[in-house]
Every structure is written in structure tokens, then in C-alpha cells.
Write an enzyme that holds these catalytic residues in place. Structure first.
Site, PDB file in Angstrom:
ATOM      1  N   THR A  71       8.320 -18.118   8.734  1.00 60.31           N
ATOM      2  CA  THR A  71       9.741 -18.487   8.685  1.00 60.31           C
ATOM      3  C   THR A  71      10.229 -18.655   7.250  1.00 60.31           C
ATOM      4  OG1 THR A  71       9.538 -19.559  10.837  1.00 60.31           O
ATOM      5  CG2 THR A  71      11.452 -20.157   9.511  1.00 60.31           C
ATOM      6  N   CYS A  72       9.385 -19.229   6.393  1.00 57.99           N
ATOM      7  CA  CYS A  72       9.769 -19.445   4.990  1.00 57.99           C
ATOM      8  C   CYS A  72      10.012 -18.119   4.276  1.00 57.99           C
ATOM      9  CB  CYS A  72       8.676 -20.220   4.254  1.00 57.99           C
ATOM     10  SG  CYS A  72       8.272 -21.799   5.008  1.00 57.99           S
ATOM     11  N   THR A  73       9.175 -17.132   4.572  1.00 54.37           N
ATOM     12  CA  THR A  73       9.240 -15.838   3.899  1.00 54.37           C
ATOM     13  C   THR A  73      10.325 -14.935   4.463  1.00 54.37           C
ATOM     14  OG1 THR A  73       6.871 -15.988   3.465  1.00 54.37           O
ATOM     15  CG2 THR A  73       7.869 -13.802   3.231  1.00 54.37           C
TER      16      THR A  73
END
Length: 191
Positions: A71-73
Site C-alpha cells: 500500500t505504501c508503494t
């Protein structure tokens, strides 16, 4: 010896219960930070004191569980890259993405994500800032150890003016760039 161990565990548990999250109106914790700044065509690690870094202006800190996590990427940090200029138009001087990662991993992540002109990174490798803000997330079950939760903080002239906490690693609208933008636009209208 066994009772001493139990006493320290109880003390630690009680301390954790009464530990307070950073809150609106609080001064940002004072400490030295490892910052990745984009200079001369590459990210460079510098050490900066949080007090001097955040004492003037408006800054957004985006906490995320870790570099290269799905999700962060794919979503969370790229939203800030894509809308960094919008944040600057509503008076944000600097955007910092923060994770419990070492500077080498965060540099590789920053190089992949982009947004060099808009975002710097706080490499909180030992989790000291995460602990000071009391935004830890226990992700041992996922093999990630102790990380920071997903959150955003707005710091203006050394004080917290917004704290948007997801309460864990999951992402909802709470820590999205649109949340920060809407609140900053509302603040601008009321002044």
C-alpha cells in the site's frame, strides 16, 4: 529474580497504558533526525534537529509502515508525490515521509517513488521518533517487527496543528493527502 522480572513487566505495561499520543497543540518532540534530502541530483542523508527543522513554517509528516510494502508503494506515498504541489499552494513548506527504515532502504524507495522536488524522508531506523510520537505498530506477525502506524501530522511553527491517525497499518481516508488538503483549505478560509 522472577518477581523482579514480573514487576518490570507490570511497570512497562502500566507505562504503555498511560503513554499519550502526540496531540494537537503539543510541541513536536526534540531530537536529531536522519533526513534524506534531494540535492545535486541525488538523495543525501543529513542529520537535523527536529526543533530547528520544524520551528518555522508549515510541515506535513506522513507516517507509513515501510518502504516497498504494497500500500505504501502503490498508493499512500505516491498520492503525496502526485499532489505535492497542491500542498505547497495551501502553505505547506515541506513534506516528509517517515518510516522505521534505515536511510539506505528509504533512499532506494525514494528513488523509485519520485517526487524529489516535493518530498524528503525521515529515516527512523531505530524507531526513536516513532516511540516519541507514540505511533508504534506491532507488525511482528507479518515479519516486519515494530513499525510506525499510518498517520499524518501537520506541524506549524513547532506545534502540532493536525494529527490524523489510522491507528494501525491499514489505510483509509484518514491519512490520505485529500484529508490534509481539505483541512488546510478550511483553516485558510477561517483566517
Amino acid at each position: 529474580m522472577q518477581s523482579l522480572k514480573k514487576t518490570s513487566l507490570v511497570t512497562k505495561s502500566i507505562t504503555n497504558i498511560f503513554a499519550r499520543f502526540i496531540a494537537v497543540g503539543d510541541k513536536f518532540p526534540k531530537m536529531d533526525l536522519a533526513i534524506l534530502e534531494y540535492k545535486d541530483g541525488q538523495y543525501e542523508k543529513i542529520t537535523a534537529n527536529s526543533e530547528s527543522l520544524f520551528s518555522k513554517g508549515r510541515h506535513v509528516i506522513v507516517g507509513f509502515p515501510g518502504a516497498f510494502t504494497p500500500t505504501c508503494t502503490a498508493q499512500h506515498i505516491p498520492e503525496y508525490v502526485q499532489r505535492g504541489q497542491e500542498l505547497k499552494k495551501v502553505g505547506v513548506d515541506k513534506i516528509y515521509a517517515m518510516a522505521v527504515n534505515d536511510p539506505f532502504v528509504l533512499k532506494a524507495f525514494a528513488d523509485q517513488i519520485g517526487g524529489k522536488q516535493d518530498i524528503s524522508y525521515i529515516a527512523d531506523g531505530s524507531g526513536e521518533l516513532t516511540k516519541a510520537l507514540n505511533v508504534e505498530a506491532d507488525l511482528k506477525a507479518a515479519g516486519l517487527g515494530i513499525r510506525c502506524r499510518r498517520f499524518t501530522i501537520v506541524v506549524e511553527n513547532g506545534k502540532v496543528t493536525q494529527f490524523n491517525d489510522e491507528g494501525g497499518p491499514k489505510m483509509t481516508d484518514i491519512s490520505r493527502v485529500s484529508q490534509i488538503l481539505n483541512k488546510l483549505k478550511e483553516t485558510s478560509k477561517s483566517h
